[in-house]
Design a protein around this motif. Structure first.
Motif, PDB file in Angstrom:
ATOM      1  N   UNK A  64     -53.967  85.959 -34.112  1.00 33.17           N
ATOM      2  CA  UNK A  64     -54.882  85.257 -33.201  1.00 33.17           C
ATOM      3  C   UNK A  64     -54.178  84.204 -32.357  1.00 33.17           C
ATOM      4  N   UNK A  65     -52.900  83.997 -32.594  1.00 27.78           N
ATOM      5  CA  UNK A  65     -52.154  82.967 -31.884  1.00 27.78           C
ATOM      6  C   UNK A  65     -52.206  83.225 -30.378  1.00 27.78           C
ATOM      7  N   UNK A  66     -52.505  82.167 -29.629  1.00 31.42           N
ATOM      8  CA  UNK A  66     -52.592  82.296 -28.185  1.00 31.42           C
ATOM      9  C   UNK A  66     -53.965  82.709 -27.682  1.00 31.42           C
ATOM     10  N   UNK A  67     -54.836  83.137 -28.599  1.00 29.92           N
ATOM     11  CA  UNK A  67     -56.202  83.553 -28.201  1.00 29.92           C
ATOM     12  C   UNK A  67     -57.272  82.642 -28.798  1.00 29.92           C
ATOM     13  N   UNK A  68     -57.034  82.128 -29.976  1.00 29.92           N
ATOM     14  CA  UNK A  68     -58.010  81.278 -30.676  1.00 29.92           C
ATOM     15  C   UNK A  68     -57.526  79.832 -30.668  1.00 29.92           C
ATOM     16  N   UNK A  76     -68.941  64.042 -35.440  1.00 25.03           N
ATOM     17  CA  UNK A  76     -70.086  64.939 -35.598  1.00 25.03           C
ATOM     18  C   UNK A  76     -69.984  65.805 -36.852  1.00 25.03           C
ATOM     19  N   UNK A  77     -68.942  65.585 -37.654  1.00 30.68           N
ATOM     20  CA  UNK A  77     -68.729  66.399 -38.870  1.00 30.68           C
ATOM     21  C   UNK A  77     -68.752  67.889 -38.548  1.00 30.68           C
ATOM     22  N   UNK A  78     -68.105  68.245 -37.468  1.00 31.47           N
ATOM     23  CA  UNK A  78     -68.174  69.626 -36.995  1.00 31.47           C
ATOM     24  C   UNK A  78     -66.788  70.192 -36.708  1.00 31.47           C
ATOM     25  N   UNK A  79     -66.603  71.419 -37.141  1.00 33.37           N
ATOM     26  CA  UNK A  79     -65.381  72.189 -36.913  1.00 33.37           C
ATOM     27  C   UNK A  79     -65.705  73.289 -35.917  1.00 33.37           C
ATOM     28  N   UNK A  80     -64.750  73.610 -35.053  1.00 34.96           N
ATOM     29  CA  UNK A  80     -64.968  74.638 -34.032  1.00 34.96           C
ATOM     30  C   UNK A  80     -63.853  75.686 -34.071  1.00 34.96           C
ATOM     31  N   UNK A  81     -64.191  76.862 -33.573  1.00 36.80           N
ATOM     32  CA  UNK A  81     -63.190  77.893 -33.327  1.00 36.80           C
ATOM     33  C   UNK A  81     -63.524  78.561 -32.007  1.00 36.80           C
ATOM     34  N   UNK A  82     -62.722  78.277 -30.997  1.00 34.28           N
ATOM     35  CA  UNK A  82     -62.879  78.928 -29.697  1.00 34.28           C
ATOM     36  C   UNK A  82     -62.080  80.222 -29.726  1.00 34.28           C
ATOM     37  N   UNK A  83     -62.758  81.322 -29.474  1.00 33.88           N
ATOM     38  CA  UNK A  83     -62.123  82.633 -29.549  1.00 33.88           C
ATOM     39  C   UNK A  83     -62.191  83.294 -28.178  1.00 33.88           C
ATOM     40  N   UNK A  84     -61.042  83.540 -27.601  1.00 31.47           N
ATOM     41  CA  UNK A  84     -60.941  84.187 -26.293  1.00 31.47           C
ATOM     42  C   UNK A  84     -60.227  85.527 -26.428  1.00 31.47           C
ATOM     43  N   UNK A  85     -60.353  86.346 -25.397  1.00 31.77           N
ATOM     44  CA  UNK A  85     -59.681  87.657 -25.364  1.00 31.77           C
ATOM     45  C   UNK A  85     -59.926  88.425 -26.657  1.00 31.77           C
ATOM     46  N   UNK A  86     -61.177  88.480 -27.051  1.00 30.99           N
ATOM     47  CA  UNK A  86     -61.521  89.101 -28.330  1.00 30.99           C
ATOM     48  C   UNK A  86     -61.219  90.590 -28.330  1.00 30.99           C
ATOM     49  N   UNK A  87     -60.811  91.069 -29.508  1.00 29.40           N
ATOM     50  CA  UNK A  87     -60.457  92.468 -29.707  1.00 29.40           C
ATOM     51  C   UNK A  87     -61.365  93.067 -30.792  1.00 29.40           C
TER      52      UNK A  87
END
Length: 120
Positions: A64-68, A76-87
């Motif tokens: 996922x390196x370079x895409x996520x 806000x006690x919040x974790x995120x995961x931005x996922x681009x160029x999904x396969x």
């Protein structure tokens, strides 16, 4: 008690994007390293990304390196995961969890996860 509530999953076409969120409660979020894991059908759960407690350091699985991008908002006690160029191979249930700084060791119970499906 510790609660981790993941959201933001869904059905997306290859090449699309999604942003996952994980709202944490029951522990001091800002003092804990956090990770995203995923589990595809018929496969073992695997580490996707980890972020240190301050957000100063991140690490990713090669797949996922370079895409996520993993990030957090300690206010806000919040974790995120931005996922681009999904396969299609990103299709899995995604989970957040407290972890070691490497992400290899995780602590506590898994939440319900959020389903990500990449398909045309």
């Amino acid at each position: 008690q510790v609660q981790l509530v993941e959201s933001g999953g869904g059905l997306v076409q290859p090449g699309g994007s999604l942003r996952l969120s994980c709202v944490a409660s029951g522990f001091t979020f800002r003092l804990n390293h956090m990770s995203w894991y995923r589990q595809a059908p018929g496969k073992e759960r695997e580490l996707v990304a980890v972020i240190t407690s301050t957000g100063g350091s991140t690490n990713y699985a090669d797949s996922v390196k370079g895409r996520f991008t993993i990030s957090r908002d300690n206010a806000k006690n919040t974790l995120y995961l931005q996922m681009n160029s999904l396969k299609p191979e990103d299709t899995a249930v995604y989970y957040c969890i407290r972890s070691s700084s490497s992400g290899v060791i995780h602590f506590g119970s898994w939440g319900q996860g959020t389903q990500v499906t990449v398909s045309s």
